[in-house]
Motif scaffolding. Structure first.
Motif, PDB file in Angstrom:
ATOM      1  N   LEU A  78      -5.753  -5.619   6.235  1.00 18.06           N
ATOM      2  CA  LEU A  78      -6.284  -5.093   4.973  1.00 18.06           C
ATOM      3  C   LEU A  78      -7.298  -3.977   5.232  1.00 18.06           C
ATOM      4  N   GLU A  79      -8.187  -4.176   6.185  1.00 24.25           N
ATOM      5  CA  GLU A  79      -9.164  -3.139   6.529  1.00 24.25           C
ATOM      6  C   GLU A  79      -8.467  -1.882   7.046  1.00 24.25           C
ATOM      7  N   PHE A  80      -7.491  -2.068   7.912  1.00 24.54           N
ATOM      8  CA  PHE A  80      -6.740  -0.935   8.467  1.00 24.54           C
ATOM      9  C   PHE A  80      -6.072  -0.139   7.353  1.00 24.54           C
ATOM     10  N   LEU A  81      -5.398  -0.831   6.432  1.00 21.87           N
ATOM     11  CA  LEU A  81      -4.698  -0.139   5.350  1.00 21.87           C
ATOM     12  C   LEU A  81      -5.675   0.596   4.447  1.00 21.87           C
ATOM     13  N   ASP A  82      -6.829  -0.001   4.173  1.00 20.30           N
ATOM     14  CA  ASP A  82      -7.830   0.678   3.338  1.00 20.30           C
ATOM     15  C   ASP A  82      -8.384   1.916   4.019  1.00 20.30           C
ATOM     16  N   GLU A  83      -8.547   1.867   5.333  1.00 18.46           N
ATOM     17  CA  GLU A  83      -9.064   3.027   6.053  1.00 18.46           C
ATOM     18  C   GLU A  83      -8.007   4.129   6.192  1.00 18.46           C
ATOM     19  N   GLU A  84      -6.783   3.740   6.503  1.00 15.89           N
ATOM     20  CA  GLU A  84      -5.717   4.727   6.709  1.00 15.89           C
ATOM     21  C   GLU A  84      -5.164   5.286   5.403  1.00 15.89           C
ATOM     22  N   TYR A  85      -5.156   4.470   4.356  1.00 15.94           N
ATOM     23  CA  TYR A  85      -4.564   4.851   3.078  1.00 15.94           C
ATOM     24  C   TYR A  85      -5.545   4.482   1.963  1.00 15.94           C
ATOM     25  N   PRO A  86      -6.620   5.254   1.803  1.00 10.75           N
ATOM     26  CA  PRO A  86      -7.690   4.874   0.864  1.00 10.75           C
ATOM     27  C   PRO A  86      -7.275   4.887  -0.607  1.00 10.75           C
ATOM     28  N   ASP A  87      -6.229   5.597  -0.956  1.00  9.38           N
ATOM     29  CA  ASP A  87      -5.798   5.641  -2.359  1.00  9.38           C
ATOM     30  C   ASP A  87      -4.509   4.886  -2.541  1.00  9.38           C
ATOM     31  N   CYS A 147      -1.304  -6.149  -0.543  1.00  9.16           N
ATOM     32  CA  CYS A 147      -2.008  -4.891  -0.269  1.00  9.16           C
ATOM     33  C   CYS A 147      -1.016  -3.732  -0.133  1.00  9.16           C
ATOM     34  N   LEU A 148       0.058  -3.937   0.598  1.00  5.10           N
ATOM     35  CA  LEU A 148       1.072  -2.895   0.747  1.00  5.10           C
ATOM     36  C   LEU A 148       1.655  -2.507  -0.615  1.00  5.10           C
ATOM     37  N   ALA A 149       1.908  -3.510  -1.460  1.00  3.89           N
ATOM     38  CA  ALA A 149       2.464  -3.252  -2.793  1.00  3.89           C
ATOM     39  C   ALA A 149       1.463  -2.516  -3.669  1.00  3.89           C
ATOM     40  N   GLU A 150       0.205  -2.934  -3.651  1.00  2.00           N
ATOM     41  CA  GLU A 150      -0.814  -2.290  -4.481  1.00  2.00           C
ATOM     42  C   GLU A 150      -1.002  -0.824  -4.106  1.00  2.00           C
ATOM     43  N   LYS A 151      -0.853  -0.522  -2.840  1.00  2.00           N
ATOM     44  CA  LYS A 151      -1.009   0.854  -2.377  1.00  2.00           C
ATOM     45  C   LYS A 151       0.289   1.651  -2.496  1.00  2.00           C
ATOM     46  N   GLY A 152       1.379   0.980  -2.869  1.00  4.49           N
ATOM     47  CA  GLY A 152       2.654   1.660  -3.022  1.00  4.49           C
ATOM     48  C   GLY A 152       3.229   2.149  -1.708  1.00  4.49           C
TER      49      GLY A 152
END
Length: 80
Positions: free
Chosen positions: A70-79, A19-24
């Protein structure tokens, strides 16, 4: 800077790394040797009382367990 406490062989930790990699997103690695019991050390148990990986530190946020991370990262960094 984000810090991820993880182990290479943990599938839960792998999900967080992907997830971290996909979001850069940049992150700092804190690899725990589970066989040596690193996850049971008092310093780590303060972050994650269950003594499991992964644990993500993002600013003042301490996020435990892969699905919650994963939920936290999607909420904090949606793109992206």
């Amino acid at each position: 800077m984000r810090i991820l406490y993880h182990n290479d062989m943990s599938t839960c930790a792998q999900k967080a790394r992907v997830c971290l990699a996909e979001k850069g997103l940049a992150w700092e690695s804190r690899h725990l040797d589970l066989r040596a019991g690193d996850q049971q050390q008092p310093e780590y148990l303060k972050l994650n009382p269950k003594g499991v990986v992964p644990t993500l530190i993002d600013g003042d946020n301490v996020v435990r367990e892969s699905n919650v991370i994963l939920e936290f990262l999607d909420e904090e960094y949606p793109d992206p």
